[in-house]
Design a protein around this motif. Structure first.
Motif, PDB file in Angstrom:
ATOM      1  N   GLY A 198       0.810  -1.208   0.000  1.00  0.00           N
ATOM      2  CA  GLY A 198       0.000   0.000   0.000  1.00  0.00           C
ATOM      3  C   GLY A 198       0.844   1.258   0.000  1.00  0.00           C
ATOM      4  N   TRP A 199       0.186   2.361  -0.272  1.00  0.00           N
ATOM      5  CA  TRP A 199       0.796   3.678  -0.205  1.00  0.00           C
ATOM      6  C   TRP A 199      -0.034   4.555   0.736  1.00  0.00           C
ATOM      7  CZ3 TRP A 199       5.388   5.265  -2.371  1.00  0.00           C
ATOM      8  CH2 TRP A 199       5.960   4.418  -3.327  1.00  0.00           C
ATOM      9  N   PHE A 200       0.670   5.277   1.567  1.00  0.00           N
ATOM     10  CA  PHE A 200       0.061   6.258   2.446  1.00  0.00           C
ATOM     11  C   PHE A 200       0.763   7.591   2.187  1.00  0.00           C
ATOM     12  CE2 PHE A 200      -2.538   3.874   5.583  1.00  0.00           C
ATOM     13  CZ  PHE A 200      -2.233   2.588   5.183  1.00  0.00           C
TER      14      PHE A 200
ATOM     15  N   PHE B 216      -3.188  -5.880  -3.877  1.00  0.00           N
ATOM     16  CA  PHE B 216      -3.130  -7.133  -3.146  1.00  0.00           C
ATOM     17  C   PHE B 216      -2.167  -8.094  -3.815  1.00  0.00           C
ATOM     18  CE2 PHE B 216      -6.088  -7.231   0.361  1.00  0.00           C
ATOM     19  CZ  PHE B 216      -6.815  -6.077   0.153  1.00  0.00           C
ATOM     20  N   ARG B 217      -1.628  -8.984  -2.986  1.00  0.00           N
ATOM     21  CA  ARG B 217      -0.644  -9.932  -3.477  1.00  0.00           C
ATOM     22  C   ARG B 217      -1.264 -10.959  -4.404  1.00  0.00           C
ATOM     23  NH1 ARG B 217       0.696 -14.190   1.399  1.00  0.00           N
ATOM     24  NH2 ARG B 217      -1.439 -14.872   1.762  1.00  0.00           N
ATOM     25  N   SER B 218      -2.510 -11.316  -4.125  1.00  0.00           N
ATOM     26  CA  SER B 218      -3.163 -12.357  -4.921  1.00  0.00           C
ATOM     27  C   SER B 218      -4.095 -11.700  -5.921  1.00  0.00           C
ATOM     28  CB  SER B 218      -3.938 -13.303  -4.015  1.00  0.00           C
ATOM     29  OG  SER B 218      -4.892 -12.614  -3.256  1.00  0.00           O
TER      30      SER B 218
ATOM     31  N   THR C 276      -6.634  -3.884  -6.946  1.00  0.00           N
ATOM     32  CA  THR C 276      -6.214  -2.591  -6.434  1.00  0.00           C
ATOM     33  C   THR C 276      -7.393  -1.801  -5.887  1.00  0.00           C
ATOM     34  OG1 THR C 276      -6.421  -1.627  -8.647  1.00  0.00           O
ATOM     35  CG2 THR C 276      -4.235  -2.403  -8.000  1.00  0.00           C
ATOM     36  N   TYR C 277      -7.106  -0.968  -4.887  1.00  0.00           N
ATOM     37  CA  TYR C 277      -8.121  -0.107  -4.310  1.00  0.00           C
ATOM     38  C   TYR C 277      -7.497   1.254  -4.051  1.00  0.00           C
ATOM     39  CZ  TYR C 277     -10.658  -4.430  -3.683  1.00  0.00           C
ATOM     40  OH  TYR C 277     -11.285  -5.621  -3.909  1.00  0.00           O
TER      41      TYR C 277
ATOM     42  N   TYR D 142      -9.276  -6.933   3.149  1.00  0.00           N
ATOM     43  CA  TYR D 142      -9.850  -5.732   2.559  1.00  0.00           C
ATOM     44  C   TYR D 142     -10.374  -4.758   3.606  1.00  0.00           C
ATOM     45  CZ  TYR D 142     -13.031  -2.650   0.147  1.00  0.00           C
ATOM     46  OH  TYR D 142     -13.688  -1.542  -0.301  1.00  0.00           O
ATOM     47  N   SER D 143     -10.996  -5.275   4.639  1.00  0.00           N
ATOM     48  CA  SER D 143     -11.649  -4.402   5.617  1.00  0.00           C
ATOM     49  C   SER D 143     -10.656  -3.560   6.415  1.00  0.00           C
ATOM     50  CB  SER D 143     -12.512  -5.220   6.574  1.00  0.00           C
ATOM     51  OG  SER D 143     -11.723  -6.143   7.285  1.00  0.00           O
ATOM     52  N   THR D 144      -9.370  -3.881   6.327  1.00  0.00           N
ATOM     53  CA  THR D 144      -8.374  -3.159   7.136  1.00  0.00           C
ATOM     54  C   THR D 144      -7.356  -2.399   6.297  1.00  0.00           C
ATOM     55  OG1 THR D 144      -6.853  -5.049   7.279  1.00  0.00           O
ATOM     56  CG2 THR D 144      -8.600  -4.927   8.937  1.00  0.00           C
TER      57      THR D 144
END
Length: 125
Positions: free
Chosen positions: A34-36, A51-53, A57-58, A103-105
């Motif tokens: 991720g990027w912050f 995600f790795r799998s 992307t989100y 995903y939820s975190t």
């Protein structure tokens, strides 16, 4: 695992930059990355994750449609392509990764175990 972020710089509004997050000690394919970003005096905020799998992307709403994420497995690197940059995108950008991310975190800093150093992006108006 070590993460090396790079690619920041100064760009005019409307321009583009590509940030890189190079992983060592583990294949980037095994990591959700991720990027912050953080502006002085404000909390660090989520920007995007791949995600790795399956490489899903989100993106945060503030960057959706302007930023894209992709990986180059041959270089063990994740790229954040930033287009149509705005002055409000100015921040220090950090990449972070985890082998176990759900995903939820994705928006929580605590969900990411490995962190790279920041790279400064400055967008002038």
């Amino acid at each position: 695992v070590q993460l090396q972020a790079s690619g920041g710089g100064l760009v005019q509004a409307g321009g583009s930059l590509r940030l890189s997050c190079a992983a060592s000690g583990r294949s980037s394919r095994a990591l959700s990355t991720g990027w912050f970003r953080q502006v002085p005096g404000k909390e660090r905020e989520f920007v995007a994750v791949i995600f790795r799998s399956g490489s899903a992307t989100y993106f945060a709403d503030s960057v959706k449609g302007r930023f894209t994420l992709y990986r180059d497995n041959s270089k063990n690197t994740i790229y954040l392509q930033m287009n149509s940059l705005k002055p409000e995108d100015t921040a220090v950008y950090y990449c972070a990764a985890s082998e176990q991310l759900i995903y939820s975190t994705i928006y929580r800093e605590s969900s990411y175990y490995y962190w790279g150093q920041g790279t400064l992006v400055t967008v002038s108006s």
